[in-house]
Enzyme design. Structure first.
Site, PDB file in Angstrom:
ATOM      1  N   LYS A 135       9.622  -3.471   1.869  1.00 57.56           N
ATOM      2  CA  LYS A 135       9.190  -3.651   3.257  1.00 57.56           C
ATOM      3  C   LYS A 135       9.840  -4.893   3.838  1.00 57.56           C
ATOM      4  CE  LYS A 135       5.116  -4.563   6.188  1.00 57.56           C
ATOM      5  NZ  LYS A 135       3.636  -4.558   6.292  1.00 57.56           N
TER       6      LYS A 135
ATOM      7  N   ASP B  58      -1.407  -5.905   1.704  1.00 55.56           N
ATOM      8  CA  ASP B  58      -0.213  -6.748   1.615  1.00 55.56           C
ATOM      9  C   ASP B  58      -0.648  -8.128   1.128  1.00 55.56           C
ATOM     10  OD1 ASP B  58       1.004  -4.557   2.759  1.00 55.56           O
ATOM     11  OD2 ASP B  58       2.040  -5.696   4.325  1.00 55.56           O
TER      12      ASP B  58
ATOM     13  N   LYS C  22       7.780  -7.050  -0.385  1.00 52.31           N
ATOM     14  CA  LYS C  22       7.895  -7.300   1.068  1.00 52.31           C
ATOM     15  C   LYS C  22       8.541  -8.662   1.256  1.00 52.31           C
ATOM     16  CE  LYS C  22       4.680  -8.075   4.981  1.00 52.31           C
ATOM     17  NZ  LYS C  22       3.284  -7.939   5.456  1.00 52.31           N
TER      18      LYS C  22
END
Lengths: 253, 253
Positions: free
Chosen positions: A216, A123, A187
């Site tokens: 996400k 991430d 995300k």
């Protein structure tokens, strides 16, 4: 005109069209109930004061409930990878986290490092200043280099756009850059910024990236109701520190 | 017993003695007045949404007032180094910032990267989880590797201990580890944690490290009174985004 300039040009054109009208929200799969919900959650612990003992507990919980991954800072990837090996739970490492303002080569090197230590997902934080300063080529290249390193190590990349810092137009452009660069997910938030995931941002991001990419939601997801509203809005992965209590609310023992 | 274990053993013994009685505060030099104050300030802009235009302004201000350095995220080191070249103002880059939870090899590589791009000082975040988990050898090695890279590039290292997250004993041990590892400064705070610099923490840090090392106060220093109280407490460098208004308060035009 370079290829990158051409690519950026067409992304900006698309972003312009999306100011008037976004694509419709693609049909969302039904949210899994009960224990299956765990497979959508990255079980997360990113506070700087986290100790090895806490990461051990996080991993034990992840194995028990079968979370998608444990999401930890790079320093804990070796420990988590060792504890989770063969257990069907991935290791998600954050990169250039939470500010995203590292050098592109440092982001790439950190990605290589965490994958060597056992990370299966990365991430990374977007270079937000590059986006805001309209240095789109730099922002794109920054993601591309991390994606290349990750793919070489069979890992997938989620790009954190820190939506709370962005205008609507910047959110749209960020999502288009992530898709162009080959990221697996966009995300919403780091959890360290001025705001967490919102239903509105998740829906916007899903409408921009379509059904071919992941979204996400992370930051402030504390209850089962929070989790379900994010999934209904278009998320297919959740980042949360409260995964265990969310599952308990869902009746999982 | 390895050398590192021996070293840690004697640091912990010293930390134990300091629980009863700290060394006295060494005599502090008088704070410089007016324009000379700028030479003690790292002119700082670390927000993730910072743009190149803002860094250009930061550098122009630094050249005008002769701040010690401009303190920026790594992504802006090339820009700042280009603008400041030959102007007598250093470039301070933050590393593993603000969480400090990167892999040691990533911290070292990021240090090498920013120095190659022109950084003259590196403010690295301590591995706080290692300190709290009593993995002192890891915490020490983490600093040492950054210091080695920095010294190879003729740069100096400040280690951010994020005092607001630490107990008194942890603050003492952190300072002893930094001194042992060859860091030039201990620094109170990232500005992204739960608290900034305090007079009490600065005095404690100065008493532990003595007069042979620097103490940088950062986080929440907004006025001339804040700045002067930190210097009186034992700081010899300040990190602030408010450097220009602090100097204006001091009568500098």
């Amino acid at each position: 005109m370079t290829d990158t300039m051409r690519v950026i040009g067409s992304l900006l054109e698309l972003a312009g069209q999306y100011e008037d009208r976004l694509p419709d929200l693609p049909p969302q799969p039904e949210a899994p109930a009960g224990a299956a919900l765990a497979g959508l959650i990255d079980h997360t612990l990113l506070k700087p004061e986290t100790t090895a003992a806490q990461v051990k507990q996080l991993c034990a919980e992840a194995l028990k409930f079968k979370f998608a991954t444990v999401c930890v800072n790079p320093a804990f990837v070796p420990l988590a990878a060792g504890l989770l090996r063969g257990g069907g739970v991935g290791v998600c490492a954050v990169v250039a986290f939470p500010l995203g303002a590292s050098l592109p080569e440092s982001k790439a090197a950190e990605t290589r490092g965490v994958i060597q230590m056992g990370a299966t997902e990365v991430d990374m934080a977007l270079n937000i200043g590059a986006l805001k300063g309209e240095a789109y080529g730099l922002a794109l290249e920054d993601i591309r280099r991390v994606v290349e390193e990750a793919h070489a190590g069979a890992a997938q990349v989620k790009v954190i756009i820190e939506a709370a810092l962005l205008t609507r137009r910047e959110k749209v452009i960020a999502c288009l850059l992530c898709r162009e660069a080959g990221a697996a997910f966009v995300k919403t938030s780091t959890g360290f910024g001025p705001g967490g995931a919102t239903v509105e941002d998740v829906a916007l991001m899903r409408r921009v990236v379509g059904s071919g990419m992941g979204v996400k939601a992370a930051g402030g997801i504390r209850t089962l109701a929070d989790a379900l509203s994010m999934l209904r809005a278009g998320a297919n992965r959740l980042g949360a520190s409260a995964g265990v209590s969310i599952l308990e609310e869902a009746g999982v023992k």
